[in-house]
Design a protein around this motif. Structure first.
Motif, PDB file in Angstrom:
ATOM      1  N   SER A  87     -10.537   3.822   2.235  1.00 29.51           N
ATOM      2  CA  SER A  87      -9.398   3.560   1.371  1.00 29.51           C
ATOM      3  C   SER A  87      -9.744   2.580   0.504  1.00 29.51           C
ATOM      4  O   SER A  87      -9.333   2.693  -0.791  1.00 29.51           O
ATOM      5  CB  SER A  87      -8.214   3.166   2.260  1.00 29.51           C
ATOM      6  OG  SER A  87      -7.820   4.200   2.988  1.00 29.51           O
ATOM      7  N   ARG A  88     -10.298   1.369   0.847  1.00 28.84           N
ATOM      8  CA  ARG A  88     -10.550   0.514  -0.280  1.00 28.84           C
ATOM      9  C   ARG A  88     -11.542   0.773  -1.248  1.00 28.84           C
ATOM     10  O   ARG A  88     -11.656   0.271  -2.160  1.00 28.84           O
ATOM     11  CB  ARG A  88     -10.830  -1.006   0.733  1.00 28.84           C
ATOM     12  CG  ARG A  88      -9.884  -1.532   1.426  1.00 28.84           C
ATOM     13  CD  ARG A  88      -8.425  -2.032   0.404  1.00 28.84           C
ATOM     14  NE  ARG A  88      -7.535  -2.112   1.478  1.00 28.84           N
ATOM     15  CZ  ARG A  88      -6.526  -1.765   1.185  1.00 28.84           C
ATOM     16  NH1 ARG A  88      -6.132  -0.978   0.143  1.00 28.84           N
ATOM     17  NH2 ARG A  88      -5.133  -1.959   2.081  1.00 28.84           N
TER      18      ARG A  88
ATOM     19  N   ASP B  94       0.741  -1.200  -0.031  1.00 30.61           N
ATOM     20  CA  ASP B  94      -0.040   0.117   0.081  1.00 30.61           C
ATOM     21  C   ASP B  94       0.932   1.096   0.091  1.00 30.61           C
ATOM     22  O   ASP B  94       2.135   1.277   0.559  1.00 30.61           O
ATOM     23  CB  ASP B  94      -0.947   0.009   1.212  1.00 30.61           C
ATOM     24  CG  ASP B  94      -2.109  -0.983   1.076  1.00 30.61           C
ATOM     25  OD1 ASP B  94      -2.240  -1.601   0.220  1.00 30.61           O
ATOM     26  OD2 ASP B  94      -2.837  -1.342   1.999  1.00 30.61           O
TER      27      ASP B  94
ATOM     28  N   LYS C 220       0.579   5.524   0.668  1.00 31.02           N
ATOM     29  CA  LYS C 220      -0.307   6.657   1.049  1.00 31.02           C
ATOM     30  C   LYS C 220      -0.513   7.653   0.231  1.00 31.02           C
ATOM     31  O   LYS C 220       0.462   8.355  -0.594  1.00 31.02           O
ATOM     32  CB  LYS C 220       0.436   7.113   2.316  1.00 31.02           C
ATOM     33  CG  LYS C 220       0.545   6.169   3.702  1.00 31.02           C
ATOM     34  CD  LYS C 220      -0.085   6.730   4.756  1.00 31.02           C
ATOM     35  CE  LYS C 220      -0.009   5.782   5.810  1.00 31.02           C
ATOM     36  NZ  LYS C 220      -1.033   5.555   6.541  1.00 31.02           N
TER      37      LYS C 220
ATOM     38  N   THR D  94     -12.124   3.770  -2.635  1.00 30.83           N
ATOM     39  CA  THR D  94     -11.129   4.497  -3.226  1.00 30.83           C
ATOM     40  C   THR D  94     -10.454   3.933  -4.128  1.00 30.83           C
ATOM     41  O   THR D  94     -10.295   3.880  -5.285  1.00 30.83           O
ATOM     42  CB  THR D  94     -10.511   5.801  -2.426  1.00 30.83           C
ATOM     43  OG1 THR D  94     -11.459   6.161  -1.649  1.00 30.83           O
ATOM     44  CG2 THR D  94      -9.699   6.414  -3.432  1.00 30.83           C
ATOM     45  N   GLU D  95      -9.704   2.596  -3.642  1.00 33.01           N
ATOM     46  CA  GLU D  95      -8.856   1.964  -4.437  1.00 33.01           C
ATOM     47  C   GLU D  95      -9.586   1.141  -5.403  1.00 33.01           C
ATOM     48  O   GLU D  95      -9.253   1.131  -6.606  1.00 33.01           O
ATOM     49  CB  GLU D  95      -8.280   0.874  -3.412  1.00 33.01           C
ATOM     50  CG  GLU D  95      -7.376  -0.029  -4.297  1.00 33.01           C
ATOM     51  CD  GLU D  95      -6.768  -0.905  -3.172  1.00 33.01           C
ATOM     52  OE1 GLU D  95      -5.566  -1.535  -3.672  1.00 33.01           O
ATOM     53  OE2 GLU D  95      -7.164  -1.196  -2.207  1.00 33.01           O
ATOM     54  N   PHE D  96     -10.949   0.772  -5.042  1.00 37.78           N
ATOM     55  CA  PHE D  96     -11.926   0.018  -6.085  1.00 37.78           C
ATOM     56  C   PHE D  96     -12.145   0.918  -7.118  1.00 37.78           C
ATOM     57  O   PHE D  96     -12.274   0.723  -8.336  1.00 37.78           O
ATOM     58  CB  PHE D  96     -12.903  -0.473  -5.412  1.00 37.78           C
ATOM     59  CG  PHE D  96     -13.912  -1.247  -6.364  1.00 37.78           C
ATOM     60  CD1 PHE D  96     -13.999  -2.172  -6.849  1.00 37.78           C
ATOM     61  CD2 PHE D  96     -15.238  -0.249  -6.511  1.00 37.78           C
ATOM     62  CE1 PHE D  96     -14.892  -2.798  -7.602  1.00 37.78           C
ATOM     63  CE2 PHE D  96     -16.192  -0.584  -7.357  1.00 37.78           C
ATOM     64  CZ  PHE D  96     -16.212  -1.987  -7.881  1.00 37.78           C
TER      65      PHE D  96
ATOM     66  N   TYR E 133     -10.578   3.605  -8.403  1.00 38.89           N
ATOM     67  CA  TYR E 133      -9.550   3.730  -9.195  1.00 38.89           C
ATOM     68  C   TYR E 133      -9.201   2.481 -10.109  1.00 38.89           C
ATOM     69  O   TYR E 133      -8.969   2.510 -11.173  1.00 38.89           O
ATOM     70  CB  TYR E 133      -8.014   4.082  -8.350  1.00 38.89           C
ATOM     71  CG  TYR E 133      -8.254   5.517  -7.895  1.00 38.89           C
ATOM     72  CD1 TYR E 133      -8.623   6.666  -8.716  1.00 38.89           C
ATOM     73  CD2 TYR E 133      -7.837   6.050  -6.608  1.00 38.89           C
ATOM     74  CE1 TYR E 133      -8.665   8.057  -8.403  1.00 38.89           C
ATOM     75  CE2 TYR E 133      -7.882   7.102  -6.069  1.00 38.89           C
ATOM     76  CZ  TYR E 133      -8.257   8.263  -7.067  1.00 38.89           C
ATOM     77  OH  TYR E 133      -8.268   9.490  -6.578  1.00 38.89           O
ATOM     78  N   SER E 134      -9.498   1.542  -9.429  1.00 40.06           N
ATOM     79  CA  SER E 134      -8.967   0.015 -10.232  1.00 40.06           C
ATOM     80  C   SER E 134     -10.102  -0.043 -11.364  1.00 40.06           C
ATOM     81  O   SER E 134      -9.880  -0.490 -12.505  1.00 40.06           O
ATOM     82  CB  SER E 134      -9.251  -1.129  -9.465  1.00 40.06           C
ATOM     83  OG  SER E 134     -10.482  -1.262  -8.882  1.00 40.06           O
TER      84      SER E 134
END
Length: 83
Positions: A29-30, A2, A4, A32-34, A36-37
């Motif tokens: 966070s997850r 990960d 930051k 947001t990560e999802f 972006y993916s």
């Protein structure tokens, strides 16, 4: 691994995103990560094509505020003192 990232959003957008994440038992966070993916997994030609287009527009509206890094602020300060 990960990494930051610091992002600035409208408080209402963050509150809404936090409620959504909590409701779906996922961290912000997850989530947001999802999101972006999803951007990287498909080629989109515009924001309107995104499945989260309304959310993106809500976050993107308003005046853009660029903030200087502390390093840049120090540099500007020291340069101003030389004059």
């Amino acid at each position: 691994m990960d990494a930051k990232v610091t992002l600035s959003f409208n408080q209402e957008a963050i509150a809404s995103a936090k409620r959504f994440a909590e409701k779906h038992n996922i961290s912000l966070s997850r989530l947001t990560e999802f999101l972006y993916s999803q951007l990287e997994s498909t080629t989109y030609r515009s924001l309107e094509e995104l499945p989260v287009a309304d959310w993106v527009h809500q976050v993107a509206e308003g005046k853009v505020e660029y903030r200087k890094s502390s390093k840049a602020i120090k540099k500007d300060y020291y340069e101003s003192r030389k004059k």
